[in-house]
Scaffold this active site. Structure first.
Site: not given
Ligand code: 13P
Length: 297
Positions: A214, A171, A127
């Site tokens: 996001g 991700k 991510e």
């Molecule tokens: P969001 O969908 O709130 O951006 O968060 C994703 C995330 O990586 C939480 O672990």
């Protein structure tokens, strides 16, 4: 030059690839509920509910068994969050890396199949987060997404470490304008910019992209995901969601910390999780004739 690192056996490769494929099977998405305790504390505070401390499940692994028995796949947060790096302004470092391999072996025995780190049969969800703060427009976000600081750096590092890409998921953040950008973009423009960016850098062997929300509203996160899936560009990977806020904002409000709201909260969750499927057919009809625009700045 022969690889000096121990290669995975064919069985280990198959296991990782099978798990990655099951996570992004058609119609499936993920609930990302791996926030740090400080973030959860803020959320609970917003509905006037007490934060009782650590989020350790006290059920001897019962919840992971329930999820698995229902055909779900269980992931785990294995690190302990970030702390400021001494001597460098604004930089942070991740805690919890000591003994991670042994911990992951135990988590695997306890039924976890994915995490944001890789070890011992655990599929890594990689991510690279780009924050939505700022005035940047769609093109700037597209450029930053693919450039040497973000996805290009990620795939260079994964290659350097001989990571088996078929057994990984990415991700990413969708390519969206900054929150303070005054220019407005359609869902189709966001979809084209996002898929074009991924096409430029994400190898086709990567099993799937599981977007974070996001900072998007629940509605935008659902519609944009549908637009991404219906946009007329080549998409060699599965594209689905791994949302936290865009799946949990309304359910938190519906729950409001009250036992009597649990059923309504479960219904709200199902509604949000399936919203993207409803929007897909509408977007297919409305889809415009947009051309992808690669960026070479
Ligand atoms: P969001 O969908 O709130 O951006 O968060 C994703 C995330 O990586 C939480 O672990």
């Amino acid at each position: 030059m022969p690889c000096q690192y121990p290669a995975l056996t064919p069985e280990q490769r198959k296991e990782l690839s099978d798990i990655a494929h099951r996570i992004v099977a058609p119609g499936k998405g993920m609930l990302a509920a791996d926030e740090s305790t400080s973030i959860i504390a803020k959320w609970l505070q917003s509905i006037g509910t007490e934060n009782r401390g650590k989020s350790k499940a006290n059920d001897d692994g019962h919840s992971s068994k329930v999820i698995k028995d229902k055909g779900g796949i269980v992931g785990i947060k294995v690190d302990k969050g970030v702390v400021p790096l001494s001597g460098i302004n604004g930089e942070t470092t991740t805690q919890g890396m000591d003994g991670l391999s042994e911990c992951c072996a135990q988590y695997k025995k306890d039924r976890a199949d994915f995490a944001k780190w890789h070890y011992n049969g655990i599929v890594p969800i990689v991510e690279p987060e780009i924050l939505p703060d700022g005035e940047h427009n769609l093109k700037s976000c597209q450029y930053i997404t693919v450039c040497q600081y973000t996805l290009a750096a990620v795939y260079k590092a994964l290659s350097d470490h001989h990571i088996y890409l078929e057994g990984t998921l990415l991700k990413p953040k969708m390519v969206t304008p900054g929150h303070a950008c005054t220019q407005k973009y359609s869902h189709e423009e966001i979809a084209m910019a996002t898929v074009t960016a991924l096409q430029q850098i994400v190898p086709p062997v990567v099993t799937g992209n599981t977007f974070l929300s996001g900072g998007q509203s629940e509605e935008d996160a659902s519609i944009n995901l549908s637009a991404i899936n219906t946009c007329p560009l080549h998409k060699p990977w599965t594209l689905t969601s791994s949302y936290s806020q865009a799946l949990q904002a309304s359910i938190l409000k519906t729950w409001d910390g009250k036992k009597e709201n649990v059923k309504a909260t479960q219904e709200e969750y199902i509604k949000r999780a399936t919203a993207k499927l409803l929007k897909a057919s509408i977007l297919q009809v409305e889809s415009q004739e947009l051309q992808p625009e690669s960026l070479c700045l």
